[in-house]
Design a protein around this motif. Structure first.
Motif, PDB file in Angstrom:
ATOM      1  N   PHE A 218       0.813  -1.217   0.000  1.00  0.00           N
ATOM      2  CA  PHE A 218       0.000   0.000   0.000  1.00  0.00           C
ATOM      3  C   PHE A 218       0.848   1.270   0.000  1.00  0.00           C
ATOM      4  CE2 PHE A 218       0.506   1.161   4.396  1.00  0.00           C
ATOM      5  CZ  PHE A 218       0.605  -0.020   5.105  1.00  0.00           C
ATOM      6  N   THR A 221       1.025   1.935  -3.540  1.00  0.00           N
ATOM      7  CA  THR A 221      -0.238   2.554  -3.945  1.00  0.00           C
ATOM      8  C   THR A 221      -0.199   4.045  -3.652  1.00  0.00           C
ATOM      9  OG1 THR A 221      -1.328   0.502  -3.306  1.00  0.00           O
ATOM     10  CG2 THR A 221      -2.739   2.398  -3.715  1.00  0.00           C
ATOM     11  N   LYS A 225      -0.334   7.272  -6.239  1.00  0.00           N
ATOM     12  CA  LYS A 225      -1.340   8.329  -6.167  1.00  0.00           C
ATOM     13  C   LYS A 225      -0.711   9.701  -6.407  1.00  0.00           C
ATOM     14  CE  LYS A 225      -4.456   6.494  -2.593  1.00  0.00           C
ATOM     15  NZ  LYS A 225      -4.798   6.680  -1.155  1.00  0.00           N
ATOM     16  N   ARG A 231       4.245  12.959   2.751  1.00  0.00           N
ATOM     17  CA  ARG A 231       2.890  12.443   2.942  1.00  0.00           C
ATOM     18  C   ARG A 231       2.918  10.915   3.062  1.00  0.00           C
ATOM     19  NH1 ARG A 231      -1.955  14.776   2.232  1.00  0.00           N
ATOM     20  NH2 ARG A 231      -3.584  13.230   2.519  1.00  0.00           N
ATOM     21  N   HIS A 236       1.171   7.217   5.881  1.00  0.00           N
ATOM     22  CA  HIS A 236       1.077   5.782   5.660  1.00  0.00           C
ATOM     23  C   HIS A 236       2.098   5.002   6.481  1.00  0.00           C
ATOM     24  CE1 HIS A 236      -1.953   6.152   2.480  1.00  0.00           C
ATOM     25  NE2 HIS A 236      -1.311   7.264   2.157  1.00  0.00           N
ATOM     26  N   ARG A 239       2.087   6.172  10.608  1.00  0.00           N
ATOM     27  CA  ARG A 239       0.811   5.854  11.245  1.00  0.00           C
ATOM     28  C   ARG A 239       0.670   4.335  11.432  1.00  0.00           C
ATOM     29  NH1 ARG A 239      -4.620   8.674   8.906  1.00  0.00           N
ATOM     30  NH2 ARG A 239      -5.835   6.781   9.042  1.00  0.00           N
ATOM     31  N   ASN A 240       1.041   3.603  10.414  1.00  0.00           N
ATOM     32  CA  ASN A 240       0.895   2.158  10.511  1.00  0.00           C
ATOM     33  C   ASN A 240       1.961   1.499  11.377  1.00  0.00           C
ATOM     34  OD1 ASN A 240      -0.699   3.039   8.156  1.00  0.00           O
ATOM     35  ND2 ASN A 240      -1.115   0.862   7.966  1.00  0.00           N
ATOM     36  N   VAL A 313      -6.998   0.881  18.513  1.00  0.00           N
ATOM     37  CA  VAL A 313      -6.335   1.538  17.390  1.00  0.00           C
ATOM     38  C   VAL A 313      -6.366   0.707  16.111  1.00  0.00           C
ATOM     39  CG1 VAL A 313      -4.835   3.059  18.711  1.00  0.00           C
ATOM     40  CG2 VAL A 313      -4.092   0.735  18.234  1.00  0.00           C
ATOM     41  N   PRO A 315      -8.400  -1.235  13.498  1.00  0.00           N
ATOM     42  CA  PRO A 315      -9.769  -1.533  13.074  1.00  0.00           C
ATOM     43  C   PRO A 315      -9.989  -3.009  12.790  1.00  0.00           C
ATOM     44  CG  PRO A 315      -8.549  -0.413  11.345  1.00  0.00           C
ATOM     45  CD  PRO A 315      -7.727  -0.342  12.581  1.00  0.00           C
ATOM     46  N   ARG A 316      -8.933  -3.728  12.435  1.00  0.00           N
ATOM     47  CA  ARG A 316      -9.118  -5.137  12.099  1.00  0.00           C
ATOM     48  C   ARG A 316      -9.538  -5.943  13.311  1.00  0.00           C
ATOM     49  NH1 ARG A 316      -3.451  -5.194   9.264  1.00  0.00           N
ATOM     50  NH2 ARG A 316      -3.267  -3.766  10.991  1.00  0.00           N
TER      51      ARG A 316
ATOM     52  N   LEU B 102      -4.248  -1.859  -0.378  1.00  0.00           N
ATOM     53  CA  LEU B 102      -4.945  -0.809   0.366  1.00  0.00           C
ATOM     54  C   LEU B 102      -4.391  -0.703   1.780  1.00  0.00           C
ATOM     55  CD1 LEU B 102      -8.577  -1.608  -0.819  1.00  0.00           C
ATOM     56  CD2 LEU B 102      -7.173   0.318  -1.530  1.00  0.00           C
ATOM     57  N   ASN B 103      -4.332   0.519   2.259  1.00  0.00           N
ATOM     58  CA  ASN B 103      -3.853   0.755   3.619  1.00  0.00           C
ATOM     59  C   ASN B 103      -4.874   0.206   4.615  1.00  0.00           C
ATOM     60  OD1 ASN B 103      -3.166   1.855   6.119  1.00  0.00           O
ATOM     61  ND2 ASN B 103      -2.327   3.693   5.195  1.00  0.00           N
ATOM     62  N   PRO B 104      -4.466  -0.750   5.457  1.00  0.00           N
ATOM     63  CA  PRO B 104      -5.440  -1.422   6.331  1.00  0.00           C
ATOM     64  C   PRO B 104      -6.046  -0.508   7.395  1.00  0.00           C
ATOM     65  CG  PRO B 104      -3.206  -2.121   6.858  1.00  0.00           C
ATOM     66  CD  PRO B 104      -3.122  -1.311   5.607  1.00  0.00           C
ATOM     67  N   LEU B 105      -5.417   0.619   7.650  1.00  0.00           N
ATOM     68  CA  LEU B 105      -5.894   1.463   8.744  1.00  0.00           C
ATOM     69  C   LEU B 105      -6.650   2.693   8.263  1.00  0.00           C
ATOM     70  CD1 LEU B 105      -2.873   1.400  11.206  1.00  0.00           C
ATOM     71  CD2 LEU B 105      -4.806  -0.145  11.023  1.00  0.00           C
ATOM     72  N   MET B 106      -6.956   2.739   6.973  1.00  0.00           N
ATOM     73  CA  MET B 106      -7.643   3.920   6.462  1.00  0.00           C
ATOM     74  C   MET B 106      -8.978   3.495   5.886  1.00  0.00           C
ATOM     75  SD  MET B 106      -5.543   6.527   4.084  1.00  0.00           S
ATOM     76  CE  MET B 106      -4.200   7.463   4.758  1.00  0.00           C
ATOM     77  N   GLU B 110     -11.454   7.676   2.786  1.00  0.00           N
ATOM     78  CA  GLU B 110     -10.240   8.477   2.971  1.00  0.00           C
ATOM     79  C   GLU B 110      -9.179   8.100   1.934  1.00  0.00           C
ATOM     80  OE1 GLU B 110      -7.072   9.508   6.526  1.00  0.00           O
ATOM     81  OE2 GLU B 110      -8.690   8.089   6.925  1.00  0.00           O
ATOM     82  N   GLN B 111      -9.090   6.790   1.641  1.00  0.00           N
ATOM     83  CA  GLN B 111      -8.064   6.344   0.699  1.00  0.00           C
ATOM     84  C   GLN B 111      -8.315   6.867  -0.701  1.00  0.00           C
ATOM     85  OE1 GLN B 111      -6.139   2.674   1.063  1.00  0.00           O
ATOM     86  NE2 GLN B 111      -7.283   2.015   2.833  1.00  0.00           N
ATOM     87  N   ILE B 112      -9.580   6.829  -1.126  1.00  0.00           N
ATOM     88  CA  ILE B 112      -9.868   7.347  -2.465  1.00  0.00           C
ATOM     89  C   ILE B 112      -9.807   8.873  -2.434  1.00  0.00           C
ATOM     90  CG2 ILE B 112     -11.502   7.350  -4.379  1.00  0.00           C
ATOM     91  CD1 ILE B 112     -12.628   4.747  -3.345  1.00  0.00           C
ATOM     92  N   GLU B 114      -7.911  10.653  -0.758  1.00  0.00           N
ATOM     93  CA  GLU B 114      -6.536  11.143  -0.714  1.00  0.00           C
ATOM     94  C   GLU B 114      -6.002  11.493  -2.102  1.00  0.00           C
ATOM     95  OE1 GLU B 114      -3.493   8.392   0.580  1.00  0.00           O
ATOM     96  OE2 GLU B 114      -2.355  10.009   1.526  1.00  0.00           O
ATOM     97  N   PHE B 150     -13.448  -0.265   6.439  1.00  0.00           N
ATOM     98  CA  PHE B 150     -12.024  -0.537   6.285  1.00  0.00           C
ATOM     99  C   PHE B 150     -11.841  -1.643   5.257  1.00  0.00           C
ATOM    100  CE2 PHE B 150     -12.068   1.546  10.401  1.00  0.00           C
ATOM    101  CZ  PHE B 150     -10.951   2.365  10.294  1.00  0.00           C
ATOM    102  N   HIS B 152     -10.437  -4.489   5.182  1.00  0.00           N
ATOM    103  CA  HIS B 152     -10.641  -5.895   5.551  1.00  0.00           C
ATOM    104  C   HIS B 152     -12.112  -6.276   5.622  1.00  0.00           C
ATOM    105  CE1 HIS B 152     -11.187  -4.027   9.496  1.00  0.00           C
ATOM    106  NE2 HIS B 152     -11.950  -5.067   9.743  1.00  0.00           N
TER     107      HIS B 152
END
Ligand SMILES: Nc1ncnc2c1ncn2[C@@H]1O[C@H](COP(=O)(O)OP(=O)(O)O)[C@@H](O)[C@H]1O
Ligand code: SF4
Ligand SMILES: [Mg+2]
Lengths: 320, 337
Positions: A218, A221, A225, A231, A236, A239-240, A313, A315-316, B102-106, B110-112, B114, B150, B152
């Motif tokens: 990602f 990705t 973009k 940024r 990305h 934060r992760n 923190v 989401p998964r 895809l960023n798993p935490l966004m 938000e991802q699109i 961005e 998200f 997932h």
């Protein structure tokens, strides 16, 4: 989230029960009992036996256990035979001291770990990274108590920059500014000594987290973009990578308990770690038992905290 | 009239292995026109991704030589700051694995969002509006709901739709799709391909579709480039390539392996796999070793692309020495009347 936390707390209950049984059994198995250290060996054995009976030391273990647990719940941890005061009172004084020392250690740990880990991970293979990694290797190799002794000798005795014992300068009124500053001053060297060593695992963890995240798909990705380097990095990668560090927090607390036993004894800091070692030497076993139980509960709480933070923190996990 | 949007000239992309650079893309030239879908086929490891990533300069450590003309400027080795104005705006990329892209935490929104933000849509409301429009366009049901989800929480197919929505967010003129369906269920694959084709028809963008599935090529492509070991071995429009494949490698992909000469009618198979980057022969034909049943004298010393008919290029002339049961030496079909 609530479901998760509640379920997680439910899991904790049998852990705590198990812990309390183990602690109780260990206490019973220790050579000698509460009376051994207390009573003059020349006293008539009959009197001792009576005393034993009176204190309930001859009752079956489960009765003693229930009595003990009931006591713990009402805040009665027994009497310290050495200090001649209730264990709860004794522990409370020390807990406050240990709490502040641990808090300062934690703050210092992160103050060191975050900038170092970030630099090391972002610019890996640079000279800065090599320097930082070198430091973490030394940190891993150096035993905490030896390092703390060296720090104490250099900054406490040799240079005289820091006090070499105690938690506050005697004669100050609690609550005054001087009192607080003096407390801080007394904590600084032990906290720093511990933080400098314990932080290395966090530094390495953060570093490898960042290096790992950098290579994730990602990130590509994000680049595709048209995201700027800063940024990509802040939004990305960082934060992760910080997420697992947040979860590490609870385990950090667990680590502090072990560390504080060394540190408080070396710096003569009146906290729980020092009390623990002293009580073992004095065979003040009601104190030892209480402390082992407390340390155990703190460890379980630390793990719980980690899991809850992670679920907050990430989401998964949050969804499940 | 075909109008080129991308013109790659003699591109060489080399990776550093130990102390030397080894080209994974070795002298590729090709053109992509507006509203054209160019398929790039070839087995795994032959440099398709290396080529695709070179166009947007997404390799972290690679040496890129040659020219990549995009909209009239050479973007090979353009500074990142300038390239960033094109990435995600004038060219979009669809990645192979939607599970990791895809960023798993966004959240999806938000991802699109961005990619819109980066290219100047500053109003959050406008972004949200556009994201919902995009989600709708790529066929995601309940966009309002998905906006706050998200990655997932979505299936692989849905995630790939999100990746596509992202790639087309700023209406790019060039879309690069690197095996966009390889990691998806067979049933989902055709849906995703249909979507890509539809979006292409609608926007008139040039599309590079990388795949190793010739069925996909037959259905989607306008032109096809066959890659082997970092080079193009054959390039032609889709009808010519399927009707009259000339290079032995193309034919092997098409599953009709030529025999060595007219007397022997045994079927010869192409052996082995693509050699590792460090072990690729850099002189002579890279493919020769895999068809030992061709006489040494038949190989060209330095195989070049030859134009055998307008727009149909084949590397080397060896095809003339093959005997295709149903064709003459020029590769033309015998008309039996
Ligand atoms: N970053 C890299 N560093 C070194 N070698 C690489 C790198 N990326 C790809 N390669 C090598 O380049 C060759 C082409 O790879 P790739 O373009 O991914 O193939 P394809 O996409 O056609 O399957 C392979 O031999 C692969 O091992
Ligand atoms: S004849 Fe040419 S294309 Fe065919 S294998 Fe030999 S060198 Fe390669
Ligand atoms: Mg690939």
């Amino acid at each position: 989230m609530w479901k998760f936390s509640i379920r997680r707390i439910m899991i904790m209950i049998p852990q705590v029960i198990l812990l309390s049984i183990i602690v109780f059994m260990l206490a019973k198995m220790m050579p000698g009992d509460a009376l051994t250290g207390l009573i003059d060996p020349n006293v008539d054995p009959n009197t001792i036996a009576e005393k034993r009976e009176e204190l309930g030391l001859n009752d079956p273990w489960y009765e003693q256990y229930t009595r003990w647990v009931a006591g713990v719940f009402t805040g009665d941890l027994g009497q310290s035979f050495h200090f001649k005061m209730p264990v709860s009172e004794l522990v409370w004084q020390r807990i406050v001291n240990s709490f502040w020392l641990s808090l300062l250690t934690l703050v210092l740990t992160y103050l060191i770990a975050i900038p170092l880990g970030i630099t090391s991970g972002r610019y890996n293979d640079s000279w800065a990274d090599r320097l930082i990694t070198g430091y973490t290797y030394i940190g891993f190799a150096a035993p905490l108590f030896i390092f703390a002794l060296v720090m104490l000798w250099i900054f406490g005795f040799h240079l005289g920059w820091f006090p070499t014992g105690g938690s506050v300068k005697p004669g100050l009124t609690p609550g005054t500014f001087e009192y607080v500053m003096s407390k801080l001053y007394h904590m600084l060297l032990p906290a720093l000594s511990m933080a400098l060593i314990t932080t290395v695992s966090t530094v390495q963890y953060l570093r490898s987290e960042i290096i790992d995240t950098k290579q994730k798909d990602f990130i590509l990705t994000a680049r595709a973009k048209g995201a700027s380097e800063s940024r990509v990095y802040n939004r990305h990668i960082l934060r992760n990578s910080l997420l697992p560090i947040a979860a590490f927090f609870g385990y950090e607390i667990t680590g502090l308990i072990g560390g504080s036993i060394f540190i408080e004894n070396i710096f003569g800091y009146p906290g729980m770690g020092q009390l623990f070692l002293n009580s073992i030497l004095l065979r003040d076993y009601s104190v030892v038992t209480s402390l082992v139980l407390l340390f155990g509960i703190l460890t379980i709480l630390g793990t719980l905290l980690s899991d809850i933070i992670l679920s907050l923190v990430d989401p998964r996990i949050r969804i499940k | 009239m075909s109008e080129p949007i991308l013109k790659i000239d003699n591109l060489r992309t080399s990776f550093r292995i130990k102390d030397d650079y080894y080209p994974a893309v070795d002298g590729v030239s090709l053109t992509v026109n507006k509203n054209e879908l160019l398929a790039i086929v070839g087995e795994s490891g032959c440099g398709k991704s290396a080529l695709a990533f070179s166009i947007m300069n997404l390799h972290s450590r690679a040496k890129i030589e040659g020219n990549i003309d995009f909209k009239g400027q050479n973007i090979a080795n353009l500074p990142t700051s300038k390239l960033n104005k094109l990435r995600g705006k004038d060219m979009g990329m669809i990645f192979q694995d939607p599970l990791t892209a895809l960023n798993p935490l966004m959240i999806i929104g938000e991802q699109i969002g961005e990619i819109l933000l980066i290219h100047g849509t500053n109003s959050a409301e406008k972004r949200k509006e556009r994201v919902l429009e995009l989600l709708n366009k790529v066929g995601i049901p309940r966009p309002e709901h998905v906006f706050n989800q998200f990655p997932h929480e979505l299936s692989g197919g849905m995630r790939q739709r999100v990746v596509i929505a992202m790639a087309i967010a700023n209406n790019p003129e060039l879309l690069i799709a690197d095996e966009p369906t390889t990691s998806l269920d067979v049933t989902i694959q055709s849906q995703i391909l249909d979507l890509i084709k539809e979006l292409k028809e609608e926007s008139g963008a040039g599309v590079i579709l990388i795949t190793h599935d010739l069925g996909v090529v037959a259905e989607m492509a306008d032109r096809v480039a066959v890659m082997y070991a970092g080079q193009i071995v054959e390039i032609a429009d889709v009808y010519t390539l399927f009707e009259n494949p000339l290079h032995p490698y193309t034919r092997s992909l098409l599953n009709s392996v030529p025999t060595a000469n007219e007397e022997q009618s045994t079927l010869h198979v192409i052996q082995g796999v693509v050699p590792a980057l460090q072990n690729l022969p850099r002189e002579g034909c890279r493919f020769g070793a895999r068809i030992p049943w061709i006489a040494d004298s038949a190989h060209e010393k330095n195989p070049q692309l030859h134009e055998v008919s307008p727009g149909h290029f084949v590397r080397c002339t060896c095809y003339k020495d093959f005997h295709f049961p149903d064709r003459d030496k020029e590769g033309n079909r015998h008309v039996v009347s």
